[in-house]
Motif scaffolding. Structure first.
Motif, PDB file in Angstrom:
ATOM      1  N   ILE A 252       1.163  -6.937   4.883  1.00 35.75           N
ATOM      2  CA  ILE A 252       1.071  -5.679   4.134  1.00 35.75           C
ATOM      3  C   ILE A 252       2.289  -4.823   4.443  1.00 35.75           C
ATOM      4  O   ILE A 252       2.699  -4.701   5.593  1.00 35.75           O
ATOM      5  CB  ILE A 252      -0.209  -4.900   4.498  1.00 35.75           C
ATOM      6  CG1 ILE A 252      -1.467  -5.754   4.253  1.00 35.75           C
ATOM      7  CG2 ILE A 252      -0.282  -3.594   3.697  1.00 35.75           C
ATOM      8  CD1 ILE A 252      -2.767  -5.085   4.691  1.00 35.75           C
TER       9      ILE A 252
ATOM     10  N   PHE B   6      -0.591   5.129   5.153  1.00 38.12           N
ATOM     11  CA  PHE B   6      -1.363   4.618   6.289  1.00 38.12           C
ATOM     12  C   PHE B   6      -2.864   4.667   6.029  1.00 38.12           C
ATOM     13  O   PHE B   6      -3.613   3.826   6.511  1.00 38.12           O
ATOM     14  CB  PHE B   6      -1.040   5.399   7.564  1.00 38.12           C
ATOM     15  CG  PHE B   6       0.341   5.136   8.112  1.00 38.12           C
ATOM     16  CD1 PHE B   6       0.950   3.907   8.006  1.00 38.12           C
ATOM     17  CD2 PHE B   6       1.034   6.150   8.759  1.00 38.12           C
ATOM     18  CE1 PHE B   6       2.212   3.667   8.526  1.00 38.12           C
ATOM     19  CE2 PHE B   6       2.299   5.930   9.285  1.00 38.12           C
ATOM     20  CZ  PHE B   6       2.894   4.681   9.163  1.00 38.12           C
TER      21      PHE B   6
ATOM     22  N   VAL C  37       0.868  -1.178   0.000  1.00 37.73           N
ATOM     23  CA  VAL C  37       0.000   0.000   0.000  1.00 37.73           C
ATOM     24  C   VAL C  37       0.902   1.224   0.000  1.00 37.73           C
ATOM     25  O   VAL C  37       2.082   1.142   0.340  1.00 37.73           O
ATOM     26  CB  VAL C  37      -0.976   0.024   1.206  1.00 37.73           C
ATOM     27  CG1 VAL C  37      -1.938  -1.158   1.147  1.00 37.73           C
ATOM     28  CG2 VAL C  37      -0.231   0.041   2.533  1.00 37.73           C
TER      29      VAL C  37
ATOM     30  N   PRO D 162      -4.457  -1.919  -3.184  1.00 42.22           N
ATOM     31  CA  PRO D 162      -3.182  -2.561  -2.852  1.00 42.22           C
ATOM     32  C   PRO D 162      -2.667  -3.364  -4.045  1.00 42.22           C
ATOM     33  O   PRO D 162      -3.442  -3.817  -4.891  1.00 42.22           O
ATOM     34  CB  PRO D 162      -3.522  -3.492  -1.685  1.00 42.22           C
ATOM     35  CG  PRO D 162      -4.841  -3.062  -1.192  1.00 42.22           C
ATOM     36  CD  PRO D 162      -5.540  -2.408  -2.341  1.00 42.22           C
TER      37      PRO D 162
ATOM     38  N   VAL E 276       3.835  -0.882   3.775  1.00 37.55           N
ATOM     39  CA  VAL E 276       3.665   0.494   3.312  1.00 37.55           C
ATOM     40  C   VAL E 276       4.967   0.864   2.617  1.00 37.55           C
ATOM     41  O   VAL E 276       6.020   0.869   3.253  1.00 37.55           O
ATOM     42  CB  VAL E 276       3.365   1.463   4.471  1.00 37.55           C
ATOM     43  CG1 VAL E 276       3.228   2.891   3.949  1.00 37.55           C
ATOM     44  CG2 VAL E 276       2.112   1.045   5.235  1.00 37.55           C
TER      45      VAL E 276
ATOM     46  N   TYR F 234      -1.092  -8.648   9.622  1.00 35.25           N
ATOM     47  CA  TYR F 234      -2.236  -8.146  10.391  1.00 35.25           C
ATOM     48  C   TYR F 234      -3.359  -9.174  10.428  1.00 35.25           C
ATOM     49  O   TYR F 234      -3.527  -9.966   9.496  1.00 35.25           O
ATOM     50  CB  TYR F 234      -2.806  -6.882   9.727  1.00 35.25           C
ATOM     51  CG  TYR F 234      -1.858  -5.730   9.636  1.00 35.25           C
ATOM     52  CD1 TYR F 234      -1.737  -4.820  10.684  1.00 35.25           C
ATOM     53  CD2 TYR F 234      -1.087  -5.528   8.504  1.00 35.25           C
ATOM     54  CE1 TYR F 234      -0.875  -3.730  10.590  1.00 35.25           C
ATOM     55  CE2 TYR F 234      -0.218  -4.446   8.405  1.00 35.25           C
ATOM     56  CZ  TYR F 234      -0.118  -3.558   9.452  1.00 35.25           C
ATOM     57  OH  TYR F 234       0.737  -2.488   9.353  1.00 35.25           O
TER      58      TYR F 234
ATOM     59  N   VAL G 191      -6.183  -1.549  12.672  1.00 35.88           N
ATOM     60  CA  VAL G 191      -4.726  -1.441  12.621  1.00 35.88           C
ATOM     61  C   VAL G 191      -4.266  -1.217  14.057  1.00 35.88           C
ATOM     62  O   VAL G 191      -4.583  -0.188  14.655  1.00 35.88           O
ATOM     63  CB  VAL G 191      -4.261  -0.261  11.734  1.00 35.88           C
ATOM     64  CG1 VAL G 191      -2.735  -0.180  11.731  1.00 35.88           C
ATOM     65  CG2 VAL G 191      -4.806  -0.386  10.317  1.00 35.88           C
TER      66      VAL G 191
ATOM     67  N   LEU H  78      -3.707   1.647   4.100  1.00 36.78           N
ATOM     68  CA  LEU H  78      -3.561   0.509   5.001  1.00 36.78           C
ATOM     69  C   LEU H  78      -4.842   0.306   5.804  1.00 36.78           C
ATOM     70  O   LEU H  78      -5.380  -0.801   5.882  1.00 36.78           O
ATOM     71  CB  LEU H  78      -2.375   0.732   5.944  1.00 36.78           C
ATOM     72  CG  LEU H  78      -2.157  -0.306   7.035  1.00 36.78           C
ATOM     73  CD1 LEU H  78      -1.740  -1.639   6.439  1.00 36.78           C
ATOM     74  CD2 LEU H  78      -1.091   0.195   8.027  1.00 36.78           C
ATOM     75  N   SER H  79      -5.354   1.374   6.376  1.00 32.61           N
ATOM     76  CA  SER H  79      -6.546   1.265   7.239  1.00 32.61           C
ATOM     77  C   SER H  79      -7.804   0.885   6.459  1.00 32.61           C
ATOM     78  O   SER H  79      -8.751   0.369   7.037  1.00 32.61           O
ATOM     79  CB  SER H  79      -6.770   2.572   7.999  1.00 32.61           C
ATOM     80  OG  SER H  79      -7.137   3.603   7.117  1.00 32.61           O
TER      81      SER H  79
END
Length: 186
Positions: free
Chosen positions: A108, A60, A57, A126, A110, A89, A70, A63-64
């Motif tokens: 995942i 952030f 990704v 993603p 970042v 995760y 998270v 990601l969320s």
């Protein structure tokens, strides 16, 4: 770089798979929400379906959007990491089911790499990332070391940074929603 991002993006949006330079090594990738493309990567690599792949990704916020939760600790780990760090995760959402491990987890990362970050930003999803090798073979250090079956098996080979030498693989840390941390690869 923009022309290569445009070509890769066109391939990804049509459900194709690409060979591209990541923030760690050359990788095989696809839209992480496209189950058929994910299956094609498993087939190309001759990789068992129960062996997980990583998603990339660009920030952030993204990601969320792909996790139910998270853990706060993950933000600190990622903010202060001095090398690419992948976090496993619990409870991923909105990704292809064949990317999710049997324990309902997903790895995942970042990215901080300009090419990957821009490609993901423009895809708005993603990106799957798995090393550009056949299952069980070593990760190639350079583009020229990638098995011809991989190069010929993807829909598009990015013509960017082909002289890049493979950096170390990312660190992998599992951070469960309950705060439990386990280092898988440092």
């Amino acid at each position: 770089m923009q022309a290569e991002i445009d070509k890769a993006l066109k391939t990804l949006k049509s459900g194709g798979i690409i060979l591209y330079p990541t923030d760690t090594s050359w990788g095989i990738g696809c839209d992480a929400t496209h189950a058929t493309a994910v299956d094609r990567i498993f087939e190309l690599k001759k990789r068992p379906g129960d062996k997980a792949m990583i998603c990339l990704v660009n920030d952030f916020r993204m990601l969320s959007q792909y996790l139910n939760q998270v853990p706060e600790m993950a933000y600190d780990v990622l903010k202060y990491a001095n090398k690419p760090t992948t976090v496993v995760y619990d409870d991923p959402i909105r990704v292809a089911e064949n990317l999710v491990a049997a324990d309902n987890s997903l790895a995942i990362r970042v990215v901080r790499d300009t090419f990957c970050g821009e490609l993901i930003k423009r895809l708005k999803k993603p990106l799957v990332s798995t090393s550009a090798n056949l299952s069980g073979a070593p990760t190639p250090a350079k583009f020229k070391d990638i098995d011809k079956a991989i190069v010929q098996g993807v829909d598009y080979v990015v013509n960017w940074n082909r002289d890049k030498v493979n950096k170390r693989s990312s660190s992998i840390i599992k951070i469960k929603n309950d705060g439990t941390v386990k280092v898988i690869r440092s």
